[in-house]
Design a protein around this motif. Structure first.
Motif, PDB file in Angstrom:
ATOM      1  N   GLY A 107       0.873  -1.477   0.025  1.00  0.00           N
ATOM      2  CA  GLY A 107      -0.070   0.162   0.280  1.00  0.00           C
ATOM      3  C   GLY A 107       0.993   1.228   0.396  1.00  0.00           C
ATOM      4  N   LEU A 108       2.310   1.028  -0.080  1.00  0.00           N
ATOM      5  CA  LEU A 108       2.893   2.145  -0.077  1.00  0.00           C
ATOM      6  C   LEU A 108       3.519   3.092  -1.386  1.00  0.00           C
ATOM      7  CD1 LEU A 108       5.313   1.350   3.341  1.00  0.00           C
ATOM      8  CD2 LEU A 108       3.785   3.064   3.087  1.00  0.00           C
ATOM      9  N   THR A 109       2.949   2.036  -2.554  1.00  0.00           N
ATOM     10  CA  THR A 109       3.625   3.125  -3.679  1.00  0.00           C
ATOM     11  C   THR A 109       2.164   2.360  -4.804  1.00  0.00           C
ATOM     12  OG1 THR A 109       5.487   1.584  -3.484  1.00  0.00           O
ATOM     13  CG2 THR A 109       5.446   2.250  -6.169  1.00  0.00           C
ATOM     14  N   TYR A 110       2.362   3.673  -5.372  1.00  0.00           N
ATOM     15  CA  TYR A 110       0.807   3.561  -6.343  1.00  0.00           C
ATOM     16  C   TYR A 110       1.729   3.423  -7.714  1.00  0.00           C
ATOM     17  CZ  TYR A 110      -2.497   3.915  -2.606  1.00  0.00           C
ATOM     18  OH  TYR A 110      -3.384   3.775  -1.706  1.00  0.00           O
ATOM     19  N   THR A 111       1.535   3.040  -8.313  1.00  0.00           N
ATOM     20  CA  THR A 111       1.886   3.633  -9.914  1.00  0.00           C
ATOM     21  C   THR A 111       1.067   3.825 -11.222  1.00  0.00           C
ATOM     22  OG1 THR A 111       2.879   1.247  -9.732  1.00  0.00           O
ATOM     23  CG2 THR A 111       3.203   1.979 -11.577  1.00  0.00           C
ATOM     24  N   PHE A 112       1.095   4.815 -11.498  1.00  0.00           N
ATOM     25  CA  PHE A 112      -0.609   5.104 -12.859  1.00  0.00           C
ATOM     26  C   PHE A 112       0.247   5.058 -13.697  1.00  0.00           C
ATOM     27  CE2 PHE A 112      -0.862   7.500  -8.215  1.00  0.00           C
ATOM     28  CZ  PHE A 112      -1.904   7.656  -8.781  1.00  0.00           C
ATOM     29  N   TYR A 113      -0.507   4.930 -14.725  1.00  0.00           N
ATOM     30  CA  TYR A 113      -0.247   5.039 -16.533  1.00  0.00           C
ATOM     31  C   TYR A 113      -1.070   5.488 -16.912  1.00  0.00           C
ATOM     32  CZ  TYR A 113       0.893   0.552 -14.944  1.00  0.00           C
ATOM     33  OH  TYR A 113       2.008  -1.299 -13.365  1.00  0.00           O
ATOM     34  N   LEU A 114      -0.151   7.096 -17.545  1.00  0.00           N
ATOM     35  CA  LEU A 114      -0.550   8.191 -17.914  1.00  0.00           C
ATOM     36  C   LEU A 114      -1.556   8.093 -19.313  1.00  0.00           C
ATOM     37  CD1 LEU A 114       2.039  10.414 -17.088  1.00  0.00           C
ATOM     38  CD2 LEU A 114      -0.033  10.515 -15.931  1.00  0.00           C
ATOM     39  N   GLN A 115      -2.038   9.056 -19.466  1.00  0.00           N
ATOM     40  CA  GLN A 115      -3.157   8.423 -21.229  1.00  0.00           C
ATOM     41  C   GLN A 115      -2.354   8.947 -22.279  1.00  0.00           C
ATOM     42  OE1 GLN A 115      -6.319   7.567 -22.138  1.00  0.00           O
ATOM     43  NE2 GLN A 115      -6.929   8.202 -19.786  1.00  0.00           N
ATOM     44  N   GLU A 116      -1.884   8.159 -23.153  1.00  0.00           N
ATOM     45  CA  GLU A 116      -0.978   8.597 -24.446  1.00  0.00           C
ATOM     46  C   GLU A 116      -1.148  10.094 -25.362  1.00  0.00           C
ATOM     47  OE1 GLU A 116      -0.931   5.199 -26.680  1.00  0.00           O
ATOM     48  OE2 GLU A 116      -0.714   3.481 -25.259  1.00  0.00           O
ATOM     49  N   ASN A 117      -0.558  10.978 -25.792  1.00  0.00           N
ATOM     50  CA  ASN A 117      -0.940  12.215 -26.671  1.00  0.00           C
ATOM     51  C   ASN A 117      -1.417  12.920 -26.169  1.00  0.00           C
ATOM     52  OD1 ASN A 117       0.931  11.333 -28.841  1.00  0.00           O
ATOM     53  ND2 ASN A 117      -0.382   9.981 -29.557  1.00  0.00           N
ATOM     54  N   VAL A 118      -1.675  13.409 -25.044  1.00  0.00           N
ATOM     55  CA  VAL A 118      -2.630  14.629 -24.635  1.00  0.00           C
ATOM     56  C   VAL A 118      -1.953  15.964 -24.537  1.00  0.00           C
ATOM     57  CG1 VAL A 118      -3.420  15.582 -21.779  1.00  0.00           C
ATOM     58  CG2 VAL A 118      -3.768  12.467 -22.487  1.00  0.00           C
ATOM     59  N   PRO A 119      -2.141  16.769 -25.320  1.00  0.00           N
ATOM     60  CA  PRO A 119      -1.877  17.759 -25.651  1.00  0.00           C
ATOM     61  C   PRO A 119      -1.948  18.755 -25.223  1.00  0.00           C
ATOM     62  CG  PRO A 119      -3.394  17.239 -26.873  1.00  0.00           C
ATOM     63  CD  PRO A 119      -3.458  16.802 -26.687  1.00  0.00           C
ATOM     64  N   PHE A 120      -1.476  19.536 -24.046  1.00  0.00           N
ATOM     65  CA  PHE A 120      -1.518  20.755 -22.924  1.00  0.00           C
ATOM     66  C   PHE A 120      -1.562  22.000 -24.483  1.00  0.00           C
ATOM     67  CE2 PHE A 120       1.376  18.675 -20.109  1.00  0.00           C
ATOM     68  CZ  PHE A 120       1.109  18.580 -19.091  1.00  0.00           C
ATOM     69  N   HIS A 121      -2.139  23.398 -23.864  1.00  0.00           N
ATOM     70  CA  HIS A 121      -2.468  24.357 -24.913  1.00  0.00           C
ATOM     71  C   HIS A 121      -1.632  24.751 -25.533  1.00  0.00           C
ATOM     72  CE1 HIS A 121      -5.701  24.967 -21.162  1.00  0.00           C
ATOM     73  NE2 HIS A 121      -5.821  23.576 -22.127  1.00  0.00           N
ATOM     74  N   ASN A 122      -0.207  24.672 -24.935  1.00  0.00           N
ATOM     75  CA  ASN A 122       0.994  25.359 -25.497  1.00  0.00           C
ATOM     76  C   ASN A 122       1.406  24.024 -26.245  1.00  0.00           C
ATOM     77  OD1 ASN A 122       2.238  23.347 -24.069  1.00  0.00           O
ATOM     78  ND2 ASN A 122       3.407  25.036 -22.477  1.00  0.00           N
ATOM     79  N   GLY A 123       0.793  22.846 -26.906  1.00  0.00           N
ATOM     80  CA  GLY A 123       1.572  21.334 -27.840  1.00  0.00           C
ATOM     81  C   GLY A 123       2.612  20.985 -27.445  1.00  0.00           C
ATOM     82  N   VAL A 124       2.781  21.319 -26.217  1.00  0.00           N
ATOM     83  CA  VAL A 124       3.947  19.993 -25.538  1.00  0.00           C
ATOM     84  C   VAL A 124       2.712  18.864 -25.199  1.00  0.00           C
ATOM     85  CG1 VAL A 124       5.459  20.047 -23.325  1.00  0.00           C
ATOM     86  CG2 VAL A 124       4.994  22.108 -25.042  1.00  0.00           C
ATOM     87  N   ILE A 125       3.614  17.462 -25.381  1.00  0.00           N
ATOM     88  CA  ILE A 125       2.680  16.544 -24.605  1.00  0.00           C
ATOM     89  C   ILE A 125       2.911  16.153 -23.345  1.00  0.00           C
ATOM     90  CG2 ILE A 125       2.121  13.980 -25.856  1.00  0.00           C
ATOM     91  CD1 ILE A 125       0.980  15.087 -27.401  1.00  0.00           C
ATOM     92  N   LEU A 126       1.570  15.828 -22.862  1.00  0.00           N
ATOM     93  CA  LEU A 126       1.868  15.208 -20.995  1.00  0.00           C
ATOM     94  C   LEU A 126       2.928  14.214 -21.160  1.00  0.00           C
ATOM     95  CD1 LEU A 126       0.823  15.297 -18.477  1.00  0.00           C
ATOM     96  CD2 LEU A 126      -0.810  12.858 -19.629  1.00  0.00           C
ATOM     97  N   THR A 127       4.008  13.618 -19.903  1.00  0.00           N
ATOM     98  CA  THR A 127       4.738  12.941 -20.064  1.00  0.00           C
ATOM     99  C   THR A 127       5.359  12.614 -18.489  1.00  0.00           C
ATOM    100  OG1 THR A 127       6.353  14.435 -19.448  1.00  0.00           O
ATOM    101  CG2 THR A 127       5.752  13.432 -21.833  1.00  0.00           C
ATOM    102  N   ALA A 128       5.216  11.425 -17.729  1.00  0.00           N
ATOM    103  CA  ALA A 128       5.633  11.519 -16.451  1.00  0.00           C
ATOM    104  C   ALA A 128       6.282  12.248 -15.924  1.00  0.00           C
ATOM    105  CB  ALA A 128       5.853  10.272 -15.923  1.00  0.00           C
TER     106      ALA A 128
END
Lengths: 317, 516
Positions: free
Chosen positions: B89-110
């Protein structure tokens, strides 16, 4: 004359210092902990205590009161009013950003006061003890007596909701466009109605006093038209006390803006101070009060100087 | 065909095409702009990390996205496609959506998520939601779209802390010039902002979930409740968040869409155990309070009486725990049996000492003040004398937190998770106002049970411990529970697609559309 002006400016300094001290003490002695605002209500663990201590240290609230006071005095001397506890923004910048809105509202209210109050007072004096006099003075009495938060809501209900003529709240930037004027009318009138009443009553009594003077009788005896007697001879002299009251009213309007700006969502210093008061944001309240106090002192010095020109009997010594 | 007629024909075709496109867009409800307002002490900011209230969170949800949200009584991923929790219960692993753009065009990463965490929890300048992330010890990046949160200690309710962890593009907040704003990944991007006046958002065409319907949303801070209502009625507003509850019925009658949501706030009468140590007195007061009357008069009927600390139907609800219900006869009987006799004035006294309780309240909240006045009357009906003092919100909160009270009407935030008992009954909790000393047997018991409940990720076991806490809470009449208070958003009837979850924070502004 310069000596007189310098003396007036020097007399203003202890007044400002007194305000700084009073505001600082009253806010710090008042119950309530501003740091509580920054702690999320559902925060899970003892992290809340840790966070509170960090924030207290950051804002210097963990230091003894007198150290905080002298530190604040030093800041004020360099025109640094500190940073808002809530937003982290410099208070001086936020005050300057909001000052145009408050100034616009205050000047407009003062303008309404002069535009409506002075003629109403003159008319009441000239037509003493007639229906016009009674009506003007009744309106003036109502203006002075009714609380402006109540008048504001009534005006909003009538002119915005029922008639749909004027927008109920908000400010449109850009001075004196038709749209900005439409937004200014309701808050301006709400704030200025007391000034209209005060100026009307004061002008009436001043004009009545002047009309009894010998030089007015002389002017009439010379066969001058009544309008010239009133507006050129009587009113000019009757306006001297009115100018003094205008200076005092400017301060009252700045203070009154706190309520009116909140009701009409007017983004000025008054509303900023309300945010500070409700949130125990000491730097915001201190900065706001100080800003208003300095403006008040400055305007009254200005009035004293104008007085010199209006009434040459005043000695420079 | 003469060339003039050909030209006319082509023009006609083009016009028809334009007309059909317009009609089809209108039928879809695309286009249009709305204005919404909210009250509150601080206007919303275009920087989602500056979010300070539920109203602000709704604005932040337009500009940015969190990792997850609360939906249909469970957590649902937003930027997080999925997540795992380690057996300890001490580690949470998250898997992000792919190709999510921010308003400035940069793509979401970990890496961006990690930098958001570092910005918010910067010890030199912690941002308002830093407390929510205080349990995280470190962030480990596994790959571009995978990262792990390592916790300092077990917190089975950790996911609830992430509902308002708004992610924005780190590069965008580093060199913000005038007229530039933090870039989120939300359906709308800030285009104009004047502090205290407005925040204007424009549709983000490349929003990763789907194209938003509305073109523009303007947010206006309006502090005064009466002004908010007049703006709504004059058409100056399309949506009012957290509207005054007393106006609900009238506005509904005028054709507005009143959307209630419950379980954001719960209320109760809190007791100061330093001055209210007699159990029978606390029990009698619990029976003397007519919760339904308070709901109907002070909260315009918006709410549900509350019987236990567990939300009915939730994993920790203990149905075996009894509740205190309005029964003045029972309250009188308890006081009589305990030796509190009425004097000639009808006030109960013990050993010649009449009872007189301090009942502070907020003067700046009409419903709060009215509830307190009603409680005073209800107490008087069973012979308990009390006096009310009023103060502004912060003064009142401090007063109660430091124990300058005997009893008080008290509202708390109750997000769906974590359990209320954890937030309010632990000795370490900032919002425990009982004034129970840490070494008091009752406080020790609460601490022990809470520690056990927080030391396991097995929700059945946790439910057992929290169930026991609910039982003790009832047996000892620790607080007189009051109401789950409903709050309302009010919308113009033309605004459709508004789904309000129990928290009141609306996440899906991209679904809002105007009836055309």
């Amino acid at each position: 004359m310069i000596g007189y002006i310098m003396r007036r400016i020097l007399f203003g300094i202890p007044a400002i210092l007194g305000v700084v001290t009073l505001v600082f003490l009253s806010l710090h002695v008042a119950p309530g902990d501003p740091i509580e605002l920054l702690i999320p209500p559902d925060v899970s663990s003892s992290a809340a205590h840790e966070l509170a201590d960090q924030l207290r240290a950051r804002y210097g609230l963990d230091r003894p009161l007198h150290i905080q006071y002298f530190s604040y005095l030093r800041q004020v001397a360099s025109l640094d009013f500190g940073h808002s506890i809530r937003t982290g923004q410099p208070v001086a910048n936020s005050l300057m950003a909001r000052f145009p809105a408050t100034l616009e509202l205050t000047v407009f209210s003062l303008f309404l006061g002069v535009l409506m109050g002075v003629p109403a007072g003159v008319l009441a004096a000239v037509r003493q003890n007639t229906l016009v006099d009674n009506a003007s003075m009744s309106f003036a009495l109502l203006g002075v007596s009714l609380p402006n938060f109540w008048i504001g809501l009534l005006l909003m209900l009538f002119f915005s909701l029922n008639l749909g003529w004027l927008p109920p709240s908000g400010r449109v930037g850009g001075f004196w466009t038709w749209e900005s004027l439409r937004h200014l009318i309701l808050p301006g009138f709400t704030l200025g109605i007391a000034t209209i009443g005060i100026l009307a009553r004061l002008t009436r009594s001043a004009v009545l006093d002047v009309l009894k003077e010998d030089y007015i009788r002389t002017a009439r005896a010379k066969g001058l038209k009544e309008s010239i007697v009133i507006y050129r001879h009587a009113l000019k002299n009757a306006l001297i006390p009115v100018v003094t009251v205008l200076g005092l009213q400017f301060g009252a309007l700045l203070a009154g803006a706190v309520i009116v700006e909140t009701i009409f969502a007017w983004p000025g210093i008054g509303r900023y101070m309300v945010y500070g008061i409700t949130g125990n944001d000491f730097p915001v309240v201190q900065g706001g009060v100080l800003f208003i106090a300095i403006s008040f002192v400055f305007v009254n010095i200005l009035v004293d100087i104008i007085y010199l020109f209006l009434d040459p009997r005043i000695s420079y010594r | 065909m003469p060339s003039r007629w050909k030209l006319m024909f082509v023009l006609l075709c083009v016009l028809s095409l334009c007309f059909m496109i317009t009609v089809s867009l209108a039928a879809e409800g695309r286009g249009g702009s709305i204005t919404l307002a909210m009250g509150g002490a601080v206007p919303p900011s275009p920087d989602p990390h500056d979010s300070r209230s539920m109203g602000h969170h709704t604005v932040s949800a337009m500009i940015s996205d969190p990792l997850l949200k609360w939906q249909d009584d469970d957590f649902a991923g937003v930027l997080a496609k999925s997540w795992d929790i380690s057996p300890c219960g001490l580690t949470y692993t998250f898997y992000l959506q792919e190709n999510v753009p921010f308003h400035n065009g940069v793509i979401l990463t970990a890496e961006a998520v990690k930098k958001n965490y570092e910005r918010i929890t910067n010890p030199e300048d912690p941002l308002p939601i830093a407390g929510d992330l205080a349990d995280i010890e470190s962030v480990e990046i596994v790959d571009d779209l995978t990262f792990k949160f390592h916790l300092k200690s077990l917190n089975p309710d950790f996911l609830a802390r992430l509902m308002y962890f708004w992610i924005s593009e780190p590069g965008s907040w580093e060199n913000l010039g005038p007229g530039q704003y933090v870039a989120g990944s939300g359906a709308f991007r800030p285009v104009a902002y004047a502090e205290d006046q407005y925040l204007r958002l424009e549709k983000f065409e490349d929003y990763w979930a789907q194209e938003p319907y509305l073109d523009e949303i303007t947010i206006r801070p309006i502090p005064e409740a009466d002004t908010q209502i007049i703006e709504l009625e004059t058409g100056g507003l399309d949506l009012l968040l957290y509207a005054p509850p007393m106006e609900a019925n009238r506005l509904e009658g005028l054709g507005f869409n009143v959307i209630p949501f419950v379980r954001v706030n719960f209320s109760r009468v809190v007791f100061n155990f330093q001055t209210m140590e007699e159990l029978e007195l606390r029990k009698a007061i619990s029976y003397a309070i007519d919760r339904e009357a308070i709901r109907d008069v002070a909260y315009a009927g918006l709410g549900e009486p509350m019987s236990t600390l567990g939300i009915q139907g939730s994993w920790l609800y203990n149905e075996e725990v009894g509740g205190y219900y309005y029964d003045p006869d029972k309250a009188n009987a308890i006081l009589d049996a305990a030796g509190w006799e009425k004097n000639r004035r009808g006030i109960r006294e013990m050993d010649g000492e009449p009872i007189r309780l301090h009942l502070p309240t907020r003067g700046d909240d009409e419903a709060w003040l009215r509830s307190t006045q009603m409680i005073q009357q209800m107490l008087e009906d069973v012979g308990i004398d009390s006096y009310i003092t009023t103060a502004d919100s912060q003064t009142f909160y401090t007063q109660v937190r430091v124990g300058e009270y005997d009893l008080a009407w008290w509202l708390s935030n109750a997000p769906p998770e974590p359990p209320i008992a954890h937030g309010n009954l632990r000795s370490a909790s900032y919002w425990n106002v009982t004034q129970l000393p840490v070494d008091h047997p009752l406080q020790q018991k609460f601490d022990e049970l809470d520690l056990k409940a927080m030391s396991t990720v097995d929700f059945d076991v946790r439910a057992q411990y929290y169930g026991e806490m609910q039982q003790i809470h009832y047996d000892e009449a620790v607080e007189a529970l009051g109401l789950w208070i409903e709050q309302i958003h009010v919308a113009n009837s033309a605004l459709k697609g508004l789904h309000v979850p129990p928290t009141g924070v609306v996440y899906d502004a991209f679904l809002w559309r105007l009836d055309q």
